[in-house]
Design a protein around this motif. Structure first.
Motif, PDB file in Angstrom:
ATOM      1  N   GLY A   1      -0.550   0.370  -9.732  1.00  0.00           N
ATOM      2  CA  GLY A   1      -1.941   0.548  -9.322  1.00  0.00           C
ATOM      3  C   GLY A   1      -2.250   1.916  -8.759  1.00  0.00           C
ATOM      4  O   GLY A   1      -2.770   2.030  -7.646  1.00  0.00           O
TER       5      GLY A   1
ATOM      6  N   ASP B   1       0.861  -1.175   0.000  1.00  0.00           N
ATOM      7  CA  ASP B   1       0.000   0.000   0.000  1.00  0.00           C
ATOM      8  C   ASP B   1       0.903   1.233   0.000  1.00  0.00           C
ATOM      9  O   ASP B   1       2.126   1.128  -0.114  1.00  0.00           O
ATOM     10  CB  ASP B   1      -0.907  -0.007   1.234  1.00  0.00           C
ATOM     11  CG  ASP B   1      -2.034  -1.029   1.126  1.00  0.00           C
ATOM     12  OD1 ASP B   1      -2.511  -1.270  -0.003  1.00  0.00           O
ATOM     13  OD2 ASP B   1      -2.435  -1.583   2.174  1.00  0.00           O
TER      14      ASP B   1
ATOM     15  N   ALA C   1      -5.086   4.391  -4.533  1.00  0.00           N
ATOM     16  CA  ALA C   1      -4.891   3.021  -4.992  1.00  0.00           C
ATOM     17  C   ALA C   1      -6.009   2.648  -5.965  1.00  0.00           C
ATOM     18  O   ALA C   1      -7.189   2.884  -5.693  1.00  0.00           O
ATOM     19  CB  ALA C   1      -4.884   2.067  -3.799  1.00  0.00           C
ATOM     20  N   SER C   2      -5.633   2.074  -7.086  1.00  0.00           N
ATOM     21  CA  SER C   2      -6.619   1.772  -8.126  1.00  0.00           C
ATOM     22  C   SER C   2      -7.716   0.838  -7.642  1.00  0.00           C
ATOM     23  O   SER C   2      -8.855   0.917  -8.108  1.00  0.00           O
ATOM     24  CB  SER C   2      -5.912   1.166  -9.342  1.00  0.00           C
ATOM     25  OG  SER C   2      -5.041   2.104  -9.937  1.00  0.00           O
ATOM     26  N   GLU C   3      -7.394  -0.022  -6.671  1.00  0.00           N
ATOM     27  CA  GLU C   3      -8.399  -0.995  -6.219  1.00  0.00           C
ATOM     28  C   GLU C   3      -9.544  -0.349  -5.448  1.00  0.00           C
ATOM     29  O   GLU C   3     -10.587  -0.978  -5.257  1.00  0.00           O
ATOM     30  CB  GLU C   3      -7.739  -2.101  -5.385  1.00  0.00           C
ATOM     31  CG  GLU C   3      -7.009  -1.643  -4.145  1.00  0.00           C
ATOM     32  CD  GLU C   3      -5.529  -1.406  -4.370  1.00  0.00           C
ATOM     33  OE1 GLU C   3      -4.764  -1.514  -3.391  1.00  0.00           O
ATOM     34  OE2 GLU C   3      -5.136  -1.105  -5.520  1.00  0.00           O
ATOM     35  N   VAL C   4      -9.356   0.888  -5.016  1.00  0.00           N
ATOM     36  CA  VAL C   4     -10.457   1.580  -4.319  1.00  0.00           C
ATOM     37  C   VAL C   4     -10.941   2.802  -5.097  1.00  0.00           C
ATOM     38  O   VAL C   4     -11.784   3.557  -4.606  1.00  0.00           O
ATOM     39  CB  VAL C   4     -10.035   1.999  -2.887  1.00  0.00           C
ATOM     40  CG1 VAL C   4      -9.731   0.787  -2.026  1.00  0.00           C
ATOM     41  CG2 VAL C   4      -8.848   2.964  -2.929  1.00  0.00           C
TER      42      VAL C   4
ATOM     43  N   THR D   1      -4.257   5.606  -9.362  1.00  0.00           N
ATOM     44  CA  THR D   1      -5.294   6.342 -10.089  1.00  0.00           C
ATOM     45  C   THR D   1      -5.246   7.793  -9.642  1.00  0.00           C
ATOM     46  O   THR D   1      -5.054   8.085  -8.459  1.00  0.00           O
ATOM     47  CB  THR D   1      -6.685   5.744  -9.830  1.00  0.00           C
ATOM     48  OG1 THR D   1      -6.718   4.399 -10.333  1.00  0.00           O
ATOM     49  CG2 THR D   1      -7.774   6.554 -10.528  1.00  0.00           C
TER      50      THR D   1
ATOM     51  N   LYS E   1      -4.347   3.713   1.707  1.00  0.00           N
ATOM     52  CA  LYS E   1      -4.921   3.513   0.374  1.00  0.00           C
ATOM     53  C   LYS E   1      -4.896   4.775  -0.489  1.00  0.00           C
ATOM     54  O   LYS E   1      -5.410   4.766  -1.606  1.00  0.00           O
ATOM     55  CB  LYS E   1      -6.359   2.990   0.487  1.00  0.00           C
ATOM     56  CG  LYS E   1      -6.453   1.543   0.954  1.00  0.00           C
ATOM     57  CD  LYS E   1      -5.749   0.603  -0.013  1.00  0.00           C
ATOM     58  CE  LYS E   1      -5.886  -0.852   0.420  1.00  0.00           C
ATOM     59  NZ  LYS E   1      -5.151  -1.766  -0.516  1.00  0.00           N
TER      60      LYS E   1
END
Length: 260
Positions: free
Chosen positions: A89, A38, A138-141, A91, A122
């Protein structure tokens, strides 16, 4: 890898993170695969770098979205790994929306993310200037943040994804100052830097409002070392640049850099 030998080099409050890094490094060595973290702060980045450097089989990459990024993600990878920024990752969002009657601060933009349940690890740097307000997350969120973050303070906003090359970090200035202090205790130096009484500084420290190297410190006698970065909620932050030794009157002359 000798855990005891490594732990010896770090402060007690850093050791839980050091243990996690050791686990990541051992897993990367054993499986010959890369491990992405992270967002980490500069001190955590340095800890990872130190431990990765102890392995001949691994390397690491740090990416916070722009060259001077303070917080970023780290990739621990085999030494032959060919880095592509896409694997990190990240954004990038531009915040659109303003109210001429409300002045929003960096704290407001951070609070907006925390209020929708996003953990600090994050998201990376929050870039706030007179003309642009941007998030690096973070791209995952990212999709969740885009849908849920509709206000900063009481100001309605929306997020527009932007390309990495459109990130616009604000210009930061550091004012150098020289002080003579009675000791290297965090309360002694912070009192002079922030121009607060020792009593008031002690209250802030015991209330867990002060951080050293991004870790909460609640001990007023905590001794600072050259390179430490100290932040106090609502008052800003400074870096302990140099210890210039003892004066004729038995005090300690130090060089401090304070972010304006």
């Amino acid at each position: 890898m000798s855990h005891d030998h490594i732990m010896h080099h770090y402060r007690k409050e850093e050791q839980p993170f050091v243990e996690r890094v050791i686990e990541w490094v051992e897993r990367a060595e054993k499986t010959h695969t890369s491990i992405r973290t992270d967002f980490v702060d500069p001190r955590q980045k340095q800890i990872i770098q130190n431990i990765v450097n102890s392995s001949m089989d691994l390397t690491m990459f740090f990416d916070g979205g722009y060259a001077e990024a303070e917080r970023g993600r780290v990739l621990i990878a085999p030494y032959y790994f060919s880095y592509d920024p896409k694997v990190m990752g990240l954004t990038f969002f531009k915040v659109i929306g303003e109210n001429k009657f409300t002045t929003l601060t960096h704290r407001d933009y951070m609070g907006a993310l925390l209020n929708i349940g996003i953990k600090r690890e994050k998201f990376g740097d929050i870039l706030v200037s007179d003309t642009d307000k941007q998030y690096i997350v973070a791209s995952e969120v990212a999709d969740y943040i885009r849908m849920q973050l509709t206000h900063v303070g009481r100001v309605p906003v929306r997020l527009e994804e932007i390309a990495r090359e459109n990130v616009k970090p604000p210009i930061q200035q550091i004012e150098e100052m020289f002080l003579t202090v009675s000791s290297l205790r965090v309360d002694a130096i912070s009192s002079d830097v922030f121009r607060l009484s020792r009593t008031k500084i002690s209250e802030w420290i015991k209330g867990k409002h002060l951080k050293v190297n991004w870790q909460i410190i609640d001990q007023t006698d905590y001794k600072l070392q050259v390179g430490d970065i100290v932040s106090l909620n609502g008052f800003g932050r400074f870096k302990f640049l140099e210890d210039e030794g003892i004066t004729k009157k038995g005090r300690i002359r130090v060089k401090i850099g304070r972010w304006s």
